[in-house]
Structures are given as structure tokens and as C-alpha cells.
Design a protein around this motif. Structure first.
Motif, PDB file in Angstrom:
ATOM      1  N   SER A  31      98.507  79.173  57.710  1.00  0.00           N
ATOM      2  CA  SER A  31      99.200  78.427  58.765  1.00  0.00           C
ATOM      3  C   SER A  31      99.208  76.934  58.468  1.00  0.00           C
ATOM      4  CB  SER A  31      98.540  78.679  60.117  1.00  0.00           C
ATOM      5  OG  SER A  31      98.655  80.036  60.470  1.00  0.00           O
ATOM      6  N   LEU A  32      98.105  76.431  57.934  1.00  0.00           N
ATOM      7  CA  LEU A  32      98.037  75.013  57.584  1.00  0.00           C
ATOM      8  C   LEU A  32      99.045  74.687  56.489  1.00  0.00           C
ATOM      9  CD1 LEU A  32      96.604  72.349  58.183  1.00  0.00           C
ATOM     10  CD2 LEU A  32      94.889  72.973  56.473  1.00  0.00           C
ATOM     11  N   GLU A  33      99.184  75.567  55.505  1.00  0.00           N
ATOM     12  CA  GLU A  33     100.160  75.344  54.431  1.00  0.00           C
ATOM     13  C   GLU A  33     101.595  75.398  54.975  1.00  0.00           C
ATOM     14  OE1 GLU A  33      99.654  74.243  51.296  1.00  0.00           O
ATOM     15  OE2 GLU A  33      97.592  74.055  52.022  1.00  0.00           O
ATOM     16  N   VAL A  57      92.837  67.449  60.029  1.00  0.00           N
ATOM     17  CA  VAL A  57      93.106  68.513  60.998  1.00  0.00           C
ATOM     18  C   VAL A  57      92.202  69.714  60.724  1.00  0.00           C
ATOM     19  CG1 VAL A  57      94.827  70.211  61.759  1.00  0.00           C
ATOM     20  CG2 VAL A  57      95.470  67.798  61.521  1.00  0.00           C
ATOM     21  N   LYS A  58      92.110  70.116  59.467  1.00  0.00           N
ATOM     22  CA  LYS A  58      91.263  71.258  59.095  1.00  0.00           C
ATOM     23  C   LYS A  58      89.819  71.011  59.516  1.00  0.00           C
ATOM     24  CE  LYS A  58      90.076  74.082  55.028  1.00  0.00           C
ATOM     25  NZ  LYS A  58      88.643  74.065  55.067  1.00  0.00           N
ATOM     26  N   HIS A  63      85.486  72.378  62.925  1.00  0.00           N
ATOM     27  CA  HIS A  63      84.305  71.880  63.633  1.00  0.00           C
ATOM     28  C   HIS A  63      84.334  72.314  65.093  1.00  0.00           C
ATOM     29  CE1 HIS A  63      81.596  68.574  65.198  1.00  0.00           C
ATOM     30  NE2 HIS A  63      80.843  69.280  64.378  1.00  0.00           N
ATOM     31  N   ALA A  64      85.476  72.236  65.717  1.00  0.00           N
ATOM     32  CA  ALA A  64      85.596  72.684  67.111  1.00  0.00           C
ATOM     33  C   ALA A  64      85.347  74.180  67.206  1.00  0.00           C
ATOM     34  CB  ALA A  64      86.980  72.347  67.669  1.00  0.00           C
ATOM     35  N   ALA A  65      85.855  74.920  66.235  1.00  0.00           N
ATOM     36  CA  ALA A  65      85.679  76.375  66.247  1.00  0.00           C
ATOM     37  C   ALA A  65      84.201  76.745  66.187  1.00  0.00           C
ATOM     38  CB  ALA A  65      86.430  77.007  65.078  1.00  0.00           C
ATOM     39  N   HIS A  66      83.445  76.017  65.405  1.00  0.00           N
ATOM     40  CA  HIS A  66      82.007  76.275  65.323  1.00  0.00           C
ATOM     41  C   HIS A  66      81.299  75.887  66.616  1.00  0.00           C
ATOM     42  CE1 HIS A  66      81.544  77.635  61.245  1.00  0.00           C
ATOM     43  NE2 HIS A  66      82.282  76.642  60.799  1.00  0.00           N
TER      44      HIS A  66
END
Length: 161
Positions: A31-33, A57-58, A63-66
């Protein structure tokens, strides 16, 4: 580099990433690509600038996901930002929450260990609170911003709290 150009690119990339992640067939990396491809066609960013913004962004989404709990609610996100999400200005909160949750699930499937994400002066980041590694000074952003040098000690390395 024009920091407003990079901040705008960060927000545009988040929007395109949100759209690409909405299709559950795509991983976060894919999705990032896809999002980078869309932006490269319509922006005047250099390849280096686009890679730099994509890296920001990654880092933020992972970091938020963790940091998010299993229940993706405003309390969980407020805890990650370290301030009330109602204070977040000009940011697609639902998109960020969705991306972070989908990424959290993807990371859990891959059983990756949480890593300490380091932030540097000049990086573009999502809203949040950061602590200077050198002196412990907290700085907070309510919108996507460029991280400055520490206002207290001029340090340039931070961690998100």
C-alpha cells in the motif's frame, strides 16, 4: 527543502495510503508503494524527498500500531498522542487510526518485536509528544510538523512518548 512541501506530501501520502489499505488485499508495504506511485505522478517531489516522506509515514504508522491497544478507540489513540485527540488539527484522524490498526494487525501476524523508533530534527511527523534524548524536554505537535532542534539544549534526537 521546503518543509511545507514535505508536510503536505506527508498528508497526501497518508490519504493515498489510507485508500490503498482500504483494499484488504494489499499489505502495508504494498500500500505504501502504491501511495508513493500516485504521489510521484502528481507532485514535484524528487525521488529522494518522496522516499524520505514515505519513511516518516512508515515510522509513524508502525509506531502507532505498536502503541495502540486491541480496541482502537479515541482513548487508545489519545494515549499514543499523549493529548486529547480532539486537539488534533487538520489531520485525517479516522484514516490514521484505521492505518495504525491495520498495521498493528499486520505486525502481529508477522510477530515482529517492537523497536524503539528514533526521531530526528528535520523529520516530518504526525501529531504527538516527543522527548529530547539529550535533556528530556517534551515537545508536542497538534498537526503534522517538522521536528525542530530541541528548544532547550539544541539536541536533535527524540523519542515519542
Amino acid at each position: 527543502m521546503n518543509k511545507n512541501k514535505l508536510i503536505n506530501a506527508y498528508l497526501e501520502l497518508m490519504n493515498h495510503l489510507y485508500e490503498a489499505m482500504d483494499d484488504t488485499l494489499h499489505s502495508f508495504a504494498d500500500s505504501l508503494e502504491i501511495a508513493k506511485g500516485k504521489i510521484s505522478k502528481v507532485s514535484n517531489l524528487t525521488s529522494e524527498e518522496l522516499d524520505k516522506v514515505a519513511g516518516f509515514v512508515k515510522r509513524d504508522v508502525e509506531h502507532a500500531a505498536h502503541g495502540l491497544s486491541g480496541s482502537t478507540d479515541n482513548d487508545s489513540l489519545s494515549e499514543w498522542f499523549k493529548f486529547d485527540v480532539q486537539l488534533v488539527e487538520n489531520f485525517a484522524l479516522d484514516a490514521f487510526l484505521s492505518l495504525a490498526d491495520k498495521t498493528r494487525i499486520e505486525l502481529a501476524k508477522l510477530e515482529q518485536l517492537a523497536t524503539k523508533h528514533v526521531y530526528h530534527s528535520g523529520d516530518i511527523t504526525s501529531p504527538g509528544t516527543f522527548i529530547c534524548d539529550a535533556c528530556g524536554k517534551e515537545i508536542a505537535f497538534k498537526a503534522a510538523s517538522e521536528i525542530p532542534e530541541c528548544p532547550s539544549c539544541h539536541g536533535n534526537t527524540f523519542v515519542r512518548i
